[in-house]
Motif scaffolding. Structure first.
Motif, PDB file in Angstrom:
ATOM      1  N   LYS A 189       0.822  -1.224   0.000  1.00 22.38           N
ATOM      2  CA  LYS A 189       0.000   0.000   0.000  1.00 22.38           C
ATOM      3  C   LYS A 189       0.855   1.273   0.000  1.00 22.38           C
ATOM      4  N   GLY A 190       2.156   1.102  -0.036  1.00 26.20           N
ATOM      5  CA  GLY A 190       3.042   2.256  -0.136  1.00 26.20           C
ATOM      6  C   GLY A 190       3.355   2.958   1.169  1.00 26.20           C
ATOM      7  N   TYR A 191       3.183   2.262   2.280  1.00 27.78           N
ATOM      8  CA  TYR A 191       3.472   2.877   3.586  1.00 27.78           C
ATOM      9  C   TYR A 191       4.838   2.467   4.140  1.00 27.78           C
ATOM     10  N   ALA A 192       5.571   1.667   3.385  1.00 34.18           N
ATOM     11  CA  ALA A 192       6.851   1.187   3.905  1.00 34.18           C
ATOM     12  C   ALA A 192       7.950   1.416   2.880  1.00 34.18           C
ATOM     13  N   TYR A 193       9.153   1.623   3.332  1.00 33.82           N
ATOM     14  CA  TYR A 193      10.289   1.743   2.411  1.00 33.82           C
ATOM     15  C   TYR A 193      11.499   1.026   2.980  1.00 33.82           C
ATOM     16  N   GLN A 194      12.337   0.620   2.067  1.00 30.60           N
ATOM     17  CA  GLN A 194      13.498  -0.181   2.423  1.00 30.60           C
ATOM     18  C   GLN A 194      14.721   0.728   2.601  1.00 30.60           C
ATOM     19  N   THR A 195      15.471   0.471   3.672  1.00 32.49           N
ATOM     20  CA  THR A 195      16.776   1.139   3.817  1.00 32.49           C
ATOM     21  C   THR A 195      17.791   0.027   4.076  1.00 32.49           C
ATOM     22  N   SER A 196      19.054   0.386   4.103  1.00 29.43           N
ATOM     23  CA  SER A 196      20.050  -0.657   4.391  1.00 29.43           C
ATOM     24  C   SER A 196      19.923  -1.140   5.838  1.00 29.43           C
ATOM     25  N   GLY A 197      19.264  -0.314   6.683  1.00 24.65           N
ATOM     26  CA  GLY A 197      19.080  -0.697   8.093  1.00 24.65           C
ATOM     27  C   GLY A 197      17.724  -1.309   8.365  1.00 24.65           C
ATOM     28  N   GLY A 198      16.988  -1.704   7.337  1.00 20.54           N
ATOM     29  CA  GLY A 198      15.701  -2.358   7.562  1.00 20.54           C
ATOM     30  C   GLY A 198      14.550  -1.696   6.824  1.00 20.54           C
ATOM     31  N   VAL A 199      13.367  -2.286   7.003  1.00 16.12           N
ATOM     32  CA  VAL A 199      12.155  -1.740   6.395  1.00 16.12           C
ATOM     33  C   VAL A 199      11.552  -0.740   7.374  1.00 16.12           C
ATOM     34  N   GLU A 249      19.260   7.016   6.414  1.00 16.34           N
ATOM     35  CA  GLU A 249      18.341   6.842   5.284  1.00 16.34           C
ATOM     36  C   GLU A 249      16.882   7.040   5.676  1.00 16.34           C
ATOM     37  N   LYS A 250      16.619   7.242   6.956  1.00 17.36           N
ATOM     38  CA  LYS A 250      15.241   7.470   7.390  1.00 17.36           C
ATOM     39  C   LYS A 250      14.744   8.784   6.797  1.00 17.36           C
ATOM     40  N   ARG A 251      13.519   8.772   6.282  1.00 16.07           N
ATOM     41  CA  ARG A 251      12.975   9.978   5.655  1.00 16.07           C
ATOM     42  C   ARG A 251      12.526  11.001   6.690  1.00 16.07           C
ATOM     43  N   SER A 252      12.122  10.521   7.834  1.00 11.86           N
ATOM     44  CA  SER A 252      11.687  11.419   8.909  1.00 11.86           C
ATOM     45  C   SER A 252      12.097  10.806  10.246  1.00 11.86           C
ATOM     46  N   PRO A 253      12.444  11.655  11.219  1.00  9.48           N
ATOM     47  CA  PRO A 253      12.824  11.102  12.529  1.00  9.48           C
ATOM     48  C   PRO A 253      11.715  10.261  13.153  1.00  9.48           C
ATOM     49  N   GLY A 287      -2.541  14.105  20.705  1.00 10.57           N
ATOM     50  CA  GLY A 287      -2.176  15.371  20.062  1.00 10.57           C
ATOM     51  C   GLY A 287      -0.686  15.630  20.043  1.00 10.57           C
ATOM     52  N   ILE A 288       0.085  14.645  19.553  1.00 10.96           N
ATOM     53  CA  ILE A 288       1.538  14.783  19.542  1.00 10.96           C
ATOM     54  C   ILE A 288       1.954  15.741  18.416  1.00 10.96           C
ATOM     55  N   ASP A 289       2.754  16.740  18.753  1.00 10.56           N
ATOM     56  CA  ASP A 289       3.234  17.681  17.745  1.00 10.56           C
ATOM     57  C   ASP A 289       4.517  17.137  17.138  1.00 10.56           C
ATOM     58  N   LEU A 290       4.387  16.742  15.878  1.00  9.49           N
ATOM     59  CA  LEU A 290       5.534  16.096  15.241  1.00  9.49           C
ATOM     60  C   LEU A 290       6.467  17.072  14.559  1.00  9.49           C
ATOM     61  N   SER A 291       5.972  18.290  14.290  1.00  9.46           N
ATOM     62  CA  SER A 291       6.817  19.225  13.546  1.00  9.46           C
ATOM     63  C   SER A 291       8.102  19.493  14.315  1.00  9.46           C
ATOM     64  N   ALA A 292       7.964  19.605  15.633  1.00 11.11           N
ATOM     65  CA  ALA A 292       9.152  19.853  16.457  1.00 11.11           C
ATOM     66  C   ALA A 292      10.141  18.701  16.310  1.00 11.11           C
ATOM     67  N   GLN A 293       9.580  17.514  16.323  1.00 13.73           N
ATOM     68  CA  GLN A 293      10.421  16.322  16.217  1.00 13.73           C
ATOM     69  C   GLN A 293      11.077  16.234  14.839  1.00 13.73           C
ATOM     70  N   ARG A 294      10.284  16.562  13.807  1.00  3.87           N
ATOM     71  CA  ARG A 294      10.791  16.455  12.432  1.00  3.87           C
ATOM     72  C   ARG A 294      11.923  17.446  12.182  1.00  3.87           C
ATOM     73  N   GLU A 295      11.787  18.642  12.756  1.00  6.05           N
ATOM     74  CA  GLU A 295      12.797  19.677  12.492  1.00  6.05           C
ATOM     75  C   GLU A 295      13.936  19.617  13.489  1.00  6.05           C
ATOM     76  N   TYR A 309       8.552   2.393   8.355  1.00  2.00           N
ATOM     77  CA  TYR A 309       7.217   2.938   8.122  1.00  2.00           C
ATOM     78  C   TYR A 309       7.365   4.403   7.761  1.00  2.00           C
ATOM     79  N   ASP A 310       6.673   4.810   6.684  1.00  2.00           N
ATOM     80  CA  ASP A 310       6.751   6.183   6.196  1.00  2.00           C
ATOM     81  C   ASP A 310       5.637   7.006   6.848  1.00  2.00           C
ATOM     82  N   THR A 311       5.949   7.636   7.987  1.00  2.00           N
ATOM     83  CA  THR A 311       4.887   8.319   8.761  1.00  2.00           C
ATOM     84  C   THR A 311       4.266   9.489   7.989  1.00  2.00           C
ATOM     85  N   ALA A 312       5.013  10.095   7.080  1.00  2.00           N
ATOM     86  CA  ALA A 312       4.476  11.239   6.330  1.00  2.00           C
ATOM     87  C   ALA A 312       3.319  10.799   5.420  1.00  2.00           C
TER      88      ALA A 312
END
Ligand SMILES: [Zn+2]
Length: 486
Positions: A167-177, A209-213, A192-200, A179-182
């Motif tokens: 379904k396109g929610y997962a991606y492969q990196t050299s360190g494993g598969v 290789e992780k796309r987002s923290p 109500g977790i604020d992720l913007s702080a975490q992302r930036e 989950y693409d939270t974005a």
């Protein structure tokens, strides 16, 4: 008749009608809501279980007493409750946040065992048994709960990861598969977790290789250890086991999910992201979280050494139900501060309650009658499990002259069904302080002490028998005679 069969006979008489209304605070909305189950009369409930690399500490145990109180309240309101508590029985070689040393690996090292799947399983089984015994000591009926082992659900976890990949929610990196939270709309909606702080944030990532923290591992490869999968040898990530086992055992859409509040930010948001992306349906309708247990002004946690276990309670000769009583004295959503003095206070209170209840049992001949105070007790418990209020109502009514012994016994039966304090069959002879004993007994005690002091042991024994005839047993201890009611 055990409490459970009694509840079932009671529950069955109400399932023909509608279950009673229960209000619960849902972390998803942040407010108190009327509980409505998906299927009429059935409540599907999942609780996050322990990683069994050692015994569960008393902070963990608070979560299961809370879940048990919830289950009892549902049952008594007329629901059939289907429950699952998962057992995490293998390491993921990653922690909650995908970092640090794995707990099971740490457990193996501590016990001097070689790192292997067999040893992990053996270690896990040893501490699963300890966990289940702890629950039983706390009057949690384990027969009515399923305890799936994560290692028995590897195929289901792999299938779920494959669905997420398709379904396109997962991606492969050299360190494993990962989950693409974005990709998951509403990621972080629980609490109500604020992720913007975490992302930036400037956190240094172990995996560049992780796309987002916030992205988390679904499958972690390992060169030597683990299970075969489409992504090679390795381990499922920690979060996927709850999604997979909940789906396998309770279905894609469940009513209730419980856990400690420390799970809200990461683990439970990740469970939602996995399950809802895979099914396209609401994973859980009511999320309930218990607050922390603190000790010495800090969270009870194994990692900091600020910790106590049920084994410590038993070693101090404190009845395990005193711990249950202690938990119930606080509302589940309020942090509770533990100390040994406070626990001893709870033990004394519970002893007094047992004694009072056995007196009322004698007076009423264990015959019960309904009363408005019984309704008040149920209303308190069905209002977000207000156990401190329920205990208050119980104490106040049992001491009052307003109710007949039969009305009091009715209240005791309902209180016991919900609170699980063995009120109907106190497990121990009740220790009575001398001052609380009837005057006649106090006289006999003084007489016996005098006889002992003058070495008139025949007289002392005679007086002991007199005391026993009146329903009390006397034992001599270093601090003087100890009186128990029998
Ligand atoms: Zn979980």
């Amino acid at each position: 008749m055990t409490w459970i069969s009694r509840l079932f006979s009671n529950a069955q008489s109400v399932t023909s009608t509608k279950p009673a209304s229960i209000f619960l605070t849902n972390t998803l909305s942040g407010s108190k809501e009327l509980f409505i189950s998906q299927q009429p009369g059935i409540a599907l409930m999942y609780s996050c279980g322990p990683t069994v690399y050692g015994p569960a500490h008393i902070g963990n145990l608070r979560a299961y007493v809370f879940a048990d109180t919830l289950a009892r309240t549902l049952l008594f309101a007329g629901y059939r409750v289907k429950r699952v508590i998962n057992i995490t029985d293998f390491g993921h070689l990653v922690s909650d946040g995908d970092e640090g040393e794995d707990k099971m690996t740490k457990g193996l090292k501590r016990e001097g065992l070689k790192l292997s799947l067999e040893n992990m399983r053996a270690l896990a089984e040893r501490y699963s048994a300890v966990f289940l015994t702890d629950l039983e000591e706390l009057n949690i009926d384990i027969k009515d709960i399923r305890f799936p082992r994560a290692s028995d659900y590897i195929a289901e976890q792999i299938a779920l990861i494959k669905t997420l990949e398709e379904k396109g929610y997962a991606y492969q990196t050299s360190g494993g598969v990962y989950y693409d939270t974005a990709r998951f709309l509403g990621y972080g909606k629980l609490g109500g977790i604020d992720l913007s702080a975490q992302r930036e944030g400037t956190r240094i990532e172990a995996n560049k290789e992780k796309r987002s923290p916030a992205d988390f591992v679904l499958w972690k490869p390992d060169s030597k250890l683990g299970w075969e999968s489409p992504w090679g040898l390795g381990f499922p990530g920690w979060h996927i086991e709850c999604s997979a086992m909940s789906r396998s055992l309770l279905g894609q859409e469940i009513d209730l999910h419980t856990g400690g509040e420390d799970h809200i930010a990461v683990h439970h948001n990740n469970e939602i992201a996995q399950s809802e992306a895979a099914s396209g349906r609401t994973f859980v309708h009511y999320w309930l979280h218990n607050a922390f247990l603190t000790m010495n002004n800090d969270r009870v946690a194994k990692s900091t050494g600020n910790v106590a276990y049920l084994a410590d309670v038993l070693e101090k000769k404190i009845h395990p139900l005193a711990l249950r009583y202690f938990f119930l004295q606080g509302h589940y959503r309020t942090p509770l501060s533990f100390s040994w003095e406070a626990l001893e206070g709870s033990a004394e209170a519970l002893n007094r309650l047992w004694k009072l209840v056995s007196e009322i049992g004698n007076e009423s001949k264990r015959k019960s009658e309904p009363s408005e105070v019984r309704d008040r007790l149920l209303a308190a418990l069905r209002d977000d499990l207000a156990t401190p209020q329920a205990l208050g109502i119980l104490w106040e009514s049992l001491r009052s002259d307003e109710y007949t012994p039969e009305e009091k016994w009715g209240l005791i039966e309902d209180a016991d069904a919900h609170l699980g304090l063995s009120l109907l069959n106190p497990p121990l002879p009740v220790v009575v302080s001398q001052k609380e004993a009837p005057e006649e007994i106090q006289h006999l005690l003084v007489g016996r002490e005098t006889a002992r002091a003058s070495k008139d042991f025949a007289e002392a024994d005679r007086l002991r028998d007199e005391i026993e005839k009146r329903g009390y047993r006397v034992e001599d201890s270093e601090s003087g005679p100890k009186l128990t009611s029998v």
